[in-house]
Design an enzyme around this catalytic site. Structure first.
Site, PDB file in Angstrom:
ATOM      1  N   GLU A 279       1.130  -1.060  -0.068  1.00  0.00           N
ATOM      2  CA  GLU A 279      -0.241   0.090  -0.054  1.00  0.00           C
ATOM      3  C   GLU A 279       1.429   0.955  -0.117  1.00  0.00           C
ATOM      4  OE1 GLU A 279      -4.346  -1.005   1.745  1.00  0.00           O
ATOM      5  OE2 GLU A 279      -3.035   0.395   2.728  1.00  0.00           O
ATOM      6  N   HIS A 300       9.931 -26.783  -1.769  1.00  0.00           N
ATOM      7  CA  HIS A 300       9.611 -28.170  -2.248  1.00  0.00           C
ATOM      8  C   HIS A 300       7.898 -27.964  -2.689  1.00  0.00           C
ATOM      9  CE1 HIS A 300      11.846 -30.784   0.240  1.00  0.00           C
ATOM     10  NE2 HIS A 300      11.799 -29.857   0.712  1.00  0.00           N
ATOM     11  N   LYS A 414     -13.463   0.923  -3.059  1.00  0.00           N
ATOM     12  CA  LYS A 414     -14.637   0.894  -2.276  1.00  0.00           C
ATOM     13  C   LYS A 414     -15.750   1.711  -3.518  1.00  0.00           C
ATOM     14  CE  LYS A 414     -11.469   1.360   1.970  1.00  0.00           C
ATOM     15  NZ  LYS A 414     -11.575   2.083   2.805  1.00  0.00           N
TER      16      LYS A 414
END
Length: 429
Positions: A279, A300, A414
């Site tokens: 951010e 792995h 938003k």
């Protein structure tokens, strides 16, 4: 408490006179509050400004929660939960002691199944809520709070107010208004500190203290870091060193940072770091993309890509020098697993060897390396480490000529969801 920064290249060769001048300007901008985004630089001197009375108040509230509740539900998203979650996970054992207060997080995702199962789980336990939001209208935690507030009022009636704590803006916002109306105990999110830099405020300290951890030691570690990193020295300030190396590698064509650790207790520190750097830096078409791995588990799985995949990665190891506990490999009478050659080796020593082997292999595969080492995983060292990362992040963003303290991309998402869901005042074009 030293944080050691080791780089696979020559750090001193990176320090050109032009870069030294820019770093000094950044340092002055941070500490004189004149840098871009200065209104949100309150975190830089926050640890040193905390009063004993404030910490005592937090501790007393935490003790009341511990004495009256089995579970503390913390409702928040992003910086409103990741800092406390990171510290609690780092300092707790992987296996819950039945006598400990349990801290559960909600509001960081929207899931009806999760909330239904959470409320069913709470039915046989005593509960306190802590809702954390500057505005009170951030959608995800607001949805969770609507359901959990109703749950508390149905279950506890008039006593619910004494079991709901609010951490919000001091002067404005829907959550502040509601807390006053309902009589909820309030704690303040300082106006000059953004969410991802708020772990040392009541946002982080109250859940951490309720979980049984020593917030005075946590803050003491941050205060020591504040003092140490307040000195401008490009040769000895690890926050500056880390920022310089990261940005050099970014300019050299490595835009992805893989944050690696061998300690599963640091997984949520990595999650906090991904928000902090993601951010703070990811703006204007710039920024290093932060991701994380747990070794040796991910050796792995993702290890193959890191070793031989597209060369866009650099790797930052976070290493703990002294583990809190350890085991030593013993010699077996029947060496059927062929491990007797490891007899006498501790498992921490195995991970150190794995670290060296991984660094060597990945470096040979074209992955530049940074190793960050701190002494031990306790409150004081963790406070020091988290402050280090916040300061390094600020330097790193300013080196890219980016304001570290806004998040316009989050605001875009938003706005779009409000339009899609027909929130009053938002029009879908």
């Amino acid at each position: 408490m030293n944080i050691l920064v080791n780089y696979s290249g020559d750090y001193l060769q990176l320090l050109t006179p032009e870069l030294e001048n820019k770093l000094q300007a950044i340092h002055l901008g941070i500490h004189t509050k004149s840098a871009e985004g200065a209104d949100y630089l309150g975190w830089a001197e926050w640890p040193g400004s905390i009063s004993p009375a404030f910490l005592q108040d937090i501790k007393e509230t935490a003790e009341r929660i511990r004495s009256t509740s089995d579970v503390l539900v913390v409702i928040g998203i992003g910086g409103s939960y990741l800092g406390s979650k990171a510290v609690i996970e780092a300092l707790s054992t992987p296996f819950q002691n039945s006598n400990d207060l349990e801290v559960i997080f909600a509001g960081h995702l929207v899931s009806g199944e999760y909330l239904k199962q959470l409320m069913a789980y709470l039915d046989n336990k005593e509960v306190t809520l802590n809702i954390i939001s500057k505005s009170g209208t951030t959608t995800e935690p607001a949805i969770a709070f609507r359901f959990l507030q109703q749950y508390m009022e149905k279950r506890y009636g008039n006593q619910a107010a004494s079991r709901i704590l609010v951490t919000t803006d001091e002067e404005k916002g829907a959550l502040r208004t509601l807390a006053i109306e309902k009589g909820y105990r309030r704690y303040v999110i300082p106006g000059n500190i953004g969410g991802r830099y708020s772990v040392f405020t009541a946002v982080g300290l109250l859940p951490i203290a309720a979980a049984g951890h020593d917030i005075e030691k946590l803050i003491n570690g941050a205060r020591e870091a504040e003092k140490e990193f307040g000195v401008f020295d490009t040769n000895s300030n690890p926050a500056i060193q880390y920022a310089v190396i990261r940005n050099y590698l970014y300019d050299a064509g490595y835009p992805v940072e893989i944050m690696a650790t061998f300690d599963e207790k640091l997984i949520y520190v990595q999650e906090w770091l991904k928000q902090l750097f993601g951010e703070s830096e990811g703006k204007d078409g710039k920024g290093i993309f932060p991701t994380s791995v747990l070794y040796s588990t991910d050796l792995h799985s993702l290890g193959q890509y890191i070793q031989d995949g597209k060369r866009m990665l650099f790797e930052s190891f976070l290493m703990v020098e002294k583990p809190a506990g350890d085991l030593t490999v013993f010699e077996a009478e029947n060496d059927g697993d062929e491990l007797n050659y490891l007899s006498g080796l501790t498992l921490h020593e195995f991970n150190l060897a794995c670290h060296e082997a991984t660094k060597t292999a990945h470096l040979a595969g074209g992955v530049p390396q940074i190793s960050l080492t701190f002494e031990q995983l306790d409150e004081q060292h963790l406070g020091h480490l988290l402050y280090f990362y916040m300061m390094a992040c600020a330097y790193s963003a300013y080196l890219l000529d980016i304001n570290p303290f806004d998040q316009p991309g989050v605001e875009d998402y938003k706005s779009n969801i409000f339009k899609i869901l027909n929130k009053p005042g938002y029009i879908l074009l």
